[in-house]
Enzyme design. Structure first.
Site, PDB file in Angstrom:
ATOM      1  N   ASN A 113       6.115  46.119  44.217  1.00  0.00           N
ATOM      2  CA  ASN A 113       6.783  44.950  44.806  1.00  0.00           C
ATOM      3  C   ASN A 113       6.958  43.695  44.122  1.00  0.00           C
ATOM      4  O   ASN A 113       7.913  43.109  44.030  1.00  0.00           O
ATOM      5  CB  ASN A 113       6.695  44.763  46.367  1.00  0.00           C
ATOM      6  CG  ASN A 113       6.844  46.250  47.025  1.00  0.00           C
ATOM      7  OD1 ASN A 113       7.413  47.090  46.648  1.00  0.00           O
ATOM      8  ND2 ASN A 113       6.461  46.140  48.415  1.00  0.00           N
ATOM      9  N   HIS A 169      50.991  21.766  40.902  1.00  0.00           N
ATOM     10  CA  HIS A 169      51.886  22.726  41.436  1.00  0.00           C
ATOM     11  C   HIS A 169      52.766  23.524  40.251  1.00  0.00           C
ATOM     12  O   HIS A 169      54.033  24.085  40.783  1.00  0.00           O
ATOM     13  CB  HIS A 169      52.730  22.242  42.534  1.00  0.00           C
ATOM     14  CG  HIS A 169      52.050  21.304  43.378  1.00  0.00           C
ATOM     15  ND1 HIS A 169      51.693  21.834  44.793  1.00  0.00           N
ATOM     16  CD2 HIS A 169      51.963  19.863  43.490  1.00  0.00           C
ATOM     17  CE1 HIS A 169      51.273  20.736  45.435  1.00  0.00           C
ATOM     18  NE2 HIS A 169      51.303  19.698  44.755  1.00  0.00           N
ATOM     19  N   SER A 226      51.891  47.313  22.531  1.00  0.00           N
ATOM     20  CA  SER A 226      52.476  48.244  23.526  1.00  0.00           C
ATOM     21  C   SER A 226      52.534  49.329  22.906  1.00  0.00           C
ATOM     22  O   SER A 226      52.644  49.670  21.831  1.00  0.00           O
ATOM     23  CB  SER A 226      53.581  47.840  24.139  1.00  0.00           C
ATOM     24  OG  SER A 226      54.240  48.834  24.649  1.00  0.00           O
ATOM     25  N   LYS A 240      55.679  43.750  21.436  1.00  0.00           N
ATOM     26  CA  LYS A 240      54.777  43.032  22.227  1.00  0.00           C
ATOM     27  C   LYS A 240      53.518  42.838  21.638  1.00  0.00           C
ATOM     28  O   LYS A 240      52.851  43.255  20.646  1.00  0.00           O
ATOM     29  CB  LYS A 240      54.326  44.033  23.480  1.00  0.00           C
ATOM     30  CG  LYS A 240      55.461  44.539  24.447  1.00  0.00           C
ATOM     31  CD  LYS A 240      55.837  43.257  25.146  1.00  0.00           C
ATOM     32  CE  LYS A 240      54.787  42.583  26.162  1.00  0.00           C
ATOM     33  NZ  LYS A 240      54.296  43.662  27.187  1.00  0.00           N
ATOM     34  N   GLU A 276      43.481  38.335  29.877  1.00  0.00           N
ATOM     35  CA  GLU A 276      43.507  39.055  31.175  1.00  0.00           C
ATOM     36  C   GLU A 276      42.018  39.516  31.380  1.00  0.00           C
ATOM     37  O   GLU A 276      41.815  39.856  32.501  1.00  0.00           O
ATOM     38  CB  GLU A 276      44.521  40.324  30.665  1.00  0.00           C
ATOM     39  CG  GLU A 276      45.764  39.457  30.585  1.00  0.00           C
ATOM     40  CD  GLU A 276      46.938  40.819  30.439  1.00  0.00           C
ATOM     41  OE1 GLU A 276      47.623  40.827  31.238  1.00  0.00           O
ATOM     42  OE2 GLU A 276      46.749  41.473  29.422  1.00  0.00           O
TER      43      GLU A 276
END
Lengths: 491, 491, 491, 491
Positions: free
Chosen positions: D106, D152, D273, D279, D286
């Site tokens: 522990n 915005h 792609s 692409k 991402e």
């Protein structure tokens, strides 16, 4: 590092580490088999629609048969490229280059996820049914095992162990029904959606869908490659199962404490301490309780990742997959461990009986009796009993004894009339076995009510089993068809 | 501070602040009407089973009719005590004290939550259908409106605006189906479960369940008071709707940026700046996007609270309710705002057309054409086109022009044979309108495929509408029955 | 509906419901006072930098003095517009129209959030210190109160109640230190950032920052209006406090169960049942345990909302505020309730003593003794004791008795030599009081170690108190300065 | 399956699968080195305190030196048992059995977690500093690169690219400061806490703490083994870093879209792609955006798992560790990838300039000018400009042209007096370069303000670097001391 079949002519070389980090090869292992199956079905569909030659389909199918053992190279982006690479290397560019005609990684991965998930759902369903059956075994054995029911962790009313365990059975049956609903929404086919806009080639999506065991093709290609609600629904359903198991685990941990001492968990599911040799720790129950936390976190990861993501495919979606597989495995393991643990439990009926003996637990019965027999409206009866309880606590007397002494003066004070109870009335009220069996209404804790509940539970489990069976058969039938075409093509 | 009808004789006074903090009066306002209805039905059930007198039932019903306007005292624990208090004060202890006979707050609150939730579910269902219908209006208007489809936020292939909007329709239809499944699991009746172990009195749970518009009573009383999976399932379904709306909002925000300029959101759903007078900000879309985050959080709150909670009622469950109501209201508001906003959008077709004109978007079509017409296996065709793209980018020439110049030498280099394309072939490949309509397979982006999808969507929406209607009628029928008994009792 | 001072000439009318939903008036109530203060300081800064006239500053300050009681109209976007509206209506357009010169809602709201949050942080800090002090009162009273320490909810080793309560004190001291760190990062001033790019006017941000009690202005205006990490850090710190309180609550719930019976929670923090008059439920402890779940959810809401939000202000940020205020209030309430509850606890020392008597709890001491005195290496001693425990359990004999009988043969079997213990050795090993005091190292459970820990804890609390005091004084000093300027301006 | 050194004599055999599932061997790999170091330090401490012999310490140390390459057997519970097993097998029971004297798994695992975490924190700190430095490189290059600032997602005001990138630098500096605070709370030593109650042996916790590079021992043993707030604080700090990186990623994704076209991400951090050869997808951005979702989920997992867990060690805590390591690795990878990507970005200054040219962006400047020069109070000026903007939008005229035509009549209508602007005033107002440099206050977007900000940022980074260095040196110094003792013991 493999030469990349995609980027070669379009982009300069990727950075090795960027490639490794963004590669999904590792978590794609879960869908290797599904991706191979999809490629088989796709290639057969192309052939049957005269988009590729017999020679090509044959060569590709033969290559695909060996693909399960192909070398997975982590410098490749994903399983899809890896497989195409393998096929082209096996049979050459001339025969293999059409394997990705009229499809994309975007529809392929969405399809594979659904196929792998549906297997997990079926396995989790079956294991949930098994857990219910295990619980029912213990339910049937313990119709007359009495213990206190708790609210707020305070002893509330006497119940039977059967009714307590049945409460989990019915929660789990709802969980199973949820999985069935989820399965039906998941079992629709994105194949043919292409990158996002289908294809310019005249493919047959219905045929492809049926070869892969889906109920039907999805109705919109952009939805097909963008949407992951099918898997988030699954993660949510798994989280609910895990919260139910976490409560059951919590109770097993409580009950196997020295203080409760209601149950002994088998050594098989326990550990001892590295320093305190007397310890026996309920580690499997703790493991399941903790996994509920992880499962909830996997759900959140998926929701947070898809939030505010524009349509259609974004690489973010790839990150969700490992959360899905972890949750599926953890849930399956937890259910199966729980089943085994439940079957091995030793209930300490004596401790339970000891705990139930406090006449306080029958305070409600006393109030009900006063209402039914002496027509004292319920809230008044409740207050009268409350006052008796308080006196009994303050004088540290047993409620029965205190009652005999005090009901007359207290009822006089509170109701303006003196109530007295006969000895045999008191005996009846404070008989625990009878008290449990008095709770005999539909869904109650009496043995009669429990026996009825058992048969209802069994009927539900049988229905669920039938549904699972049908779904498994439907997949097998499709795969049989696919196999037939494969044989025809290879000849 | 009211005198507490419960604790008076049992416990000493509570600390005022503890009372206020643990009181649920505020969030119970949501279920006031349901609690009154439950009390009516319960009291009628007791009467019909000869457990209370005609005189009592009449007096209590008359009091309950006025309860909607009773004073809600925040020093009381909850709505249940508040109502019982009100009834007893209105008609006296003799007539009113049996209102809580054979029931408990534990089963009553679980029942009321389900009744209120089912109304929210029906309203959210109806608004989801309305949003789908609004989207379909715009779908039908925009069969020939072309724009780029995106993956990774990069222009990918030309699509129709209709197909893009349809992708949301089909996602939302699944969301609606989920709500129906959830409704069915939620619409089972816990009443009669009592505190946890039903009651010693001979009540009729089936009758009570049917008076309250439930499909049937729950099969186990401990499950009845312990389980909140019905509402967590709802929270999860709402979270999925909100993630879909958050993606749509994200796209409206992107599309109304000057850079995209695909859409103009009506002034009604916009604000300006306190400092920059030229600004027009898409605040309703941002509001919805943010609410998705709150909705996910409400789901997590519920899951975290029930995790590892022992059976049966624990006060922790009360904390979940406000999360449920917030999520229901936010979701309903978001769907309705989205519907209105969608109907008011002005699409800038010119900007969309401008965006689609890049011949790069038809690189896939070129590759497909090479495969179909010149039998170049797909991956080779893909590589060839990749090389042409790279040359075109490096020379900053339009892909069409670059293609004419370079296809011969590049095909020679890569394929070992020279490919040449005729002018009319090139025209055909790079015609955007034709390109969209070439994607004509089931679920595709062509106007023909979209028209088919519209009728499928409509059929689904009609079916859903019918289901909603049936559920509303079934509740009304039950309440009519309840009303009849009420009239009979009051005379 | 108020005429909007902003949109009038720029945008057409907003939809009423859109306005109401996106309005933040309700949650802005939390920052009303701060927004007024900011406006005062800003207007004084403009005046001192000759950007507005003495006449204007005087008129505006007089209007601002009345603003606290202004009517809050929910059809207005937010408190900022509401206040500007109020000032202009009070003193006319000519005098009031410069109130928003050189500032924006974006910097104003970020500043107000920080000012309100720092007050909450100070209050939560003070209440945390108070809770620690309350715990220390009970620590000092219970240096000799013994009970079992638990791991895995199994009795492990004897400890003192003091050491157990001290464990919470030291956790809470870390929590307080975290709040101090958070305060320092939060107390930097965004004012002057404008909408995102500061202003074209020659303002004095340092002066403004010092008037508002901040340590310094933020170094970049875009960071100033975009970043909410200061409040997410606060939410995370609050969540950690709440998890600590949830564990303490869990233990109070466990300990007040009949099975443990270690503690009695005062009636003030308990409720009874609507049906079971004997019940006394630990509802305040349950309330706190559940609030931990809500607090975690508020943290998630904030994180999920800011995830992937582009710079700089987006309306999404507004949605976070209500989560922040809810978490602050819930945490403050929970700490204060816990303090009161702790002070009212009655510990049942007899039950604790009963629980500690099992000689099993001293199995480690026996092993340690064998190692120290008989030079049996520890793991061997541990195994030997394990074997003795097993025999004792199987024979249902007390470990002491079993030990005497079996240590000789078992040590012979396992170690190849016979060990015998003298009666007085055994007495010493199994003396519970001595066992606790043997654990006397730094941080141990002996009364000596606890007494040392108490003085360390006190020193830490004093240091924290001093820091809190300084921070409060620094704010007051700034506000005093602001007041002086106000008086000078109004004259 | 290994024979278990612990359970042998106490419990019957465990079920293989239960063992494998509850085993933490896999995630313990992260702490292998730390566990070995702890054992070395512990054994040296025992020796120096005469608790074990020179012979034992020497043998054990020699065994520990080889332990790094020991075989990790997944049927063992964890790394701690594995290591003890290895040592005992290597040197025999007589010499090795005291390795676990006076310690427990522990305290050992809590210590090892802190030691491993502090290394991760230092590495993440260093990489954060590196990312800031990379950003500063781009900041310095782009003092005169102008682009629109957005609120915005609408173009708001002109800013410099430097000021935009600086906003991330200052957010990240706060993140780094948080990590330093976290480090200091994490770097306290639990060793000696034993299972929960320290030990009966006279150990020296301060010596042990200093050998392991900790600032000091924790003050309470139960807190030492129970608390995981140190790692939850780390998870929360990592989540904040990841939300900042997710926003930066979001902007890189937006900016590399064709519509914005502000930046080109290097091919190295992009993919193409499988179907669309044109692409180029920003997959690394991402990846980072998605990892923010996973990191938040790991934080939630930890919070949910510790919520309501009683003191002291429960197996649940083990489940948290894998979440911690995943979050540490993901964050480190993300920061490092971001740094490399930032350095490789190509900014398209022309596109940015094009975007900034809309005179609308200077509407605020026009209003400010009217206030400053013509003494029109700000809100009136704002309204006047709002009206001009509307007319300009409706007539589709450039704001400058529209202004010239319309300011006179509109000012007459709104203000009751006619305003006219001279040509050179208009030129000045609408000069973008000047407009940016007008925003010259502290923290502003002008090049002067940015240059000042750069030097402040650099000073902060230097201070942080110094702190990191000191912490690394302090650890090294301790380990050097440990090494010296090791050499002394082995001789």
């Amino acid at each position: 590092m493999k030469t990349d079949i995609l980027r070669g002519e379009r982009l300069k070389e990727a950075e090795k580490r960027a490639l490794e980090l963004t590669s999904s090869i590792e978590s794609d292992l879960e869908i290797l088999e599904e991706v191979i199956t999809i490629n088989k079905a796709h290639i057969i569909m192309l052939w049957k629609n005269n988009l590729i030659s017999k020679e090509e389909v044959k060569a590709i199918l033969i290559a695909l048969r060996k693909a399960k053992d192909m070398n997975l190279d982590k410098s490749l982006e994903d399983i899809h490229i890896c497989l195409e690479n393998f096929v082209i290397e096996s049979i050459g560019k001339d025969l293999g280059s059409n394997i990705n005609l009229a499809k994309s990684r975007n529809d392929q991965v969405a399809t594979a996820l659904r196929m792998r998930l549906r297997l997990y759902l079926l396995d989790i369903l079956s294991s949930t049914i098994n857990l219910c059956s295990a619980l029912l075994v213990r339910v049937k054995e313990n119709l007359d095992t009495l213990l206190p029911g708790y609210t707020h962790l305070q002893r509330a009313q006497p119940i039977s162990l059967s009714s307590h365990l049945l409460s989990y059975v019915f929660s789990l049956i709802r969980d199973a029904k949820r999985l069935i609903s989820c399965y039906e929404r998941a079992n629709e086919c994105p194949m043919g959606s292409g990158a996002l806009a289908t294809t310019t080639l005249p493919i047959d999506r219905k045929f492809l869908s049926s070869l892969l065991g889906f109920d039907k093709p999805l109705e919109n290609s952009i939805d097909g490659v963008s949407s992951r609600d099918f898997l988030i629904e699954a993660l949510s359903d798994l989280s609910l199962i895990m919260t139910h198991l976490s409560s059951l685990s919590e109770e097993l941990i409580l009950w196997s404490s020295k203080e409760f001492n209601f149950v002994e968990i088998d050594d098989k599911y326990s550990s001892t301490s590295s320093i305190m040799p007397q310890k026996k720790n309920p580690i499997v129950a703790e493991f399941i309780r903790a996994k509920a936390g992880s499962c909830i976190a996997h759900l959140i990861a998926a929701l947070t990742i898809v939030k505010a993501l524009p349509r259609s495919y974004n690489l973010d979606l790839q990150e969700i997959n490992q959360h899905l597989w972890s949750a599926c495995k953890d849930t399956l393991n937890s259910i199966e461990m729980m089943e085994a643990m439940i079957l091995s439990l030793k209930f300490n009926k004596d401790s339970m009986l000891e705990a139930i003996k406090d006449p306080m637990l029958l305070a409600t019965d006393l109030a009900d009796h006063l209402t039914l027999t002496y027509k004292i409206p319920f809230r008044r009866a409740h207050n009268l009993v409350g006052a008796l309880v308080r006196v009994s606590l303050e004088s540290k007397e047993d409620l029965r004894d205190s009652l005999k002494k005090n009901i007359a003066p207290i009822s006089q004070r509170l109701l303006g009339k003196e109530i007295k109870l006969r000895e045999e009335e008191i005996d009846k009220i404070f008989n625990f076995k009878e008290a449990v069996n008095r709770r005999n209404t539909l869904g109650g804790v009496s043995s009669k009510a429990c026996i009825e509940a058992i048969s209802k539970a069994k009927r539900s489990l049988e229905k669920l089993n039938l549904l699972i069976l049908k779904k498994r058969e439907s997949i097998e039938k499709s795969f049989k068809l696919l196999k037939d075409y494969e044989v025809e093509a290879i000849g």
